[in-house]
Design an enzyme around this catalytic site. Structure first.
Site, PDB file in Angstrom:
ATOM      1  CB  CYS B 129      -0.936   0.001   1.204  1.00  0.00           C
ATOM      2  SG  CYS B 129      -0.157  -0.504   2.747  1.00  0.00           S
ATOM      3  N   GLY B 160      -4.453  -0.881   7.182  1.00  0.00           N
ATOM      4  CA  GLY B 160      -3.400  -1.604   6.482  1.00  0.00           C
ATOM      5  C   GLY B 160      -3.072  -2.927   7.152  1.00  0.00           C
ATOM      6  CG  HIS B 241      -1.263   4.055   4.256  1.00  0.00           C
ATOM      7  ND1 HIS B 241      -2.061   3.752   5.336  1.00  0.00           N
ATOM      8  CD2 HIS B 241      -0.699   2.876   3.866  1.00  0.00           C
ATOM      9  CE1 HIS B 241      -1.989   2.451   5.584  1.00  0.00           C
ATOM     10  NE2 HIS B 241      -1.179   1.891   4.710  1.00  0.00           N
TER      11      HIS B 241
END
Lengths: 340, 340
Positions: B129, B160, B241
């Protein structure tokens, strides 16, 4: 000797820590006054086992004290510090008001204690929270291998923005649990369950003032030749600032050597053993005096590169503790001549 | 043409996003199967307005589908992907199992779509990711000015680490409000109101595997000559993120030029105006397809230096969206020959 002390801004998060730390470290105070603005007159604050009632700073006779620890904003500092110094007390100011003035020393006692020798205005500046812990970690490394460049990203707690900011994180978070709408006053975005790359105001060129402070304060305290670029980010933690630091040295500084060196250096605690998941996170540093260094790693992407992770209680080393350490330095060097 | 698709691991956070995105992007699927492990058989998941019942992956006949999107762990991927490929379907795997295998392309469609031309094992890997969003932002800059070195610090959400990790952040946070003791299962430290510089396992040398992945995956996807050092940090956000990125180029890449270039580049949205507090934070990127770039700043501490802030929905560009984009690439290039 003993010193007559006043804490200016005693009801804020930093002022309260100053009182706590003066007592914890047994600072030789003969007299401690808690000063606050008018709306907080009479509010009680703790100094060890004792309770102090806040007095009105507007009507306080500063000739009665030797030392004033200021934990107010920059505007209040600009207004009051010169008056207090004129009354004969030494001022240690936690705001950004005087930090970059040539005739005001900016001091981290583990790094540049000798800067105290020249303080013509009787004002000493305390650095920004994110700078203080960083220079404590950088200093021994710089002495050994000469730092050329630092790239740092911060993970800064909301207490760095004061009590109202802490309340906002708490209230927003609780609101999310009970489906209240998120209201913002202290931060530009929701801070609960979020991160915000914006601390202090934006400056020309796109850096925030917090980022600029890290550069110029590190240069003033440690070495003007050090190049430093920072990205400062507010994260939803209450107390404790963390920093991911990448350093490029002029000479070799392997992680193994850095670890050994920092273990023996003042103000630092090395907690660094990946095999045992040993590293320090913000919640673990709260209430501690040390700056913690973890995750020391060689960085092979540049000559003489090193990565590390640095955590400290921003209300302590980043503010109140450093101010009290400066006060201790004044006492130890006989600069404060007083009520003896 | 239309494609018969199965989503393997359909009840997880990434599997659910895959189903959502297949529908949102109107992927030409003639048939969509939701597959899960035994304990989730019969569980209902959404595919647009439709509801699918999860079938048992153990007993599924993979010769009935052309494409399998795998959202399971690396162990399951290692066991199942070769079997599925042998049954004739193309596998797009979200795990780390095959990413660094020479005979498995690792693809971010905006960056290296041509890597799809060689997939001898009928397996394509989806990147980590934190790598996916980074290379989308780096690619146009690299094409113009050649990236020499990247220093990146991440602010990674708990999603995540999967659904249980999200639950742990939620439960710990609630517990703090009601004075319950903090219990840890998914993370080594309290994650509520804390940050943890530890994602995936520690490797020899002190990097975590997450940090290592960012280096080697960026090199495989974008350019093996790029040097990259990362510090990966888990923060108490649910989805999205963020990354603080410092880049050193071989040629000049002023922030102003980078801003203009990235505005025109695929997969990116530039939101960058300090005068209006315009930048993107994780909560604002949730549910979006784009990778957002903000806070582009010249870094004067190194020749041709640039700082920026990059945010994306890690369950989308960092996982499910990228997998669906790879599937679209397979369709557009006629690689999937099927039920037409």
């Amino acid at each position: 000797m003993s010193v007559r002390v006043a804490v200016f801004g005693a009801t804020g998060v930093v002022g309260k820590e100053m009182l706590a730390i003066l007592e914890e470290r047994m600072f030789p105070a003969s007299d401690v006054h808690a000063l606050a603005s008018r709306r907080s007159i009479g509010v009680e604050v703790s100094y060890g086992d004792r309770t102090l009632k806040c007095a009105d700073l507007e009507n306080f006779d500063f000739s009665k004290v030797d030392l004033v620890l200021m934990a107010a904003g920059a505007d209040a500092a600009r207004e009051w510090a010169p008056k207090i110094a004129a009354a004969g007390a030494v001022v240690i100011d936690n705001s950004s008001a005087f930090r970059m003035d040539d005739d005001v020393p900016l001091i981290v006692p583990e790094v540049n204690p000798d800067a105290i020798d020249a303080m013509p205005r009787n004002i000493i500046a305390n650095p920004n929270c994110s700078t203080a812990q960083l220079v404590v970690a950088l200093k021994p490394l710089h002495d050994r291998a000469i730092i050329k460049r630092v790239v740092v990203s911060t993970y800064q707690s909301v207490s760095g923005a004061g009590k109202d900011a802490m309340d906002e994180l708490w209230t927003q978070t609780r609101g999310i649990f009970v489906n209240d709408p998120v209201t913002k006053e202290q931060f530009t975005r929701q801070i609960a369950f979020n991160v915000i790359p914006h601390i202090d105001v934006f400056m020309k060129g796109g850096d925030t003032k917090e980022e600029w402070k890290m550069t110029v304060e590190t240069q003033k305290i440690l070495d003007p030749a050090i190049k430093l670029t920072a990205t400062c980010v507010r994260v939803p933690t209450f107390v404790g600032h963390a920093e991911a630091v990448n350093v490029e040295f002029a000479q070799p500084m392997p992680a193994k050597e850095a670890r050994a060196l920092l273990r023996e250096s003042p103000g630092l605690m090395v907690v660094d053993n990946p095999d045992e998941d040993a590293y320090v996170t913000p919640v673990e540093c709260v209430g501690e005096f040390a700056t913690f260094v973890s995750r020391l790693r060689d960085d092979p992407t540049v000559e003489n590169g090193l990565n590390f992770w640095c955590v400290s209680d921003n209300l302590r080393k980043g503010a109140a503790l450093n101010a009290v350490q400066i006060a201790e330095l004044l006492v130890n060097r006989g600069v404060l001549k007083s009520a003896a």
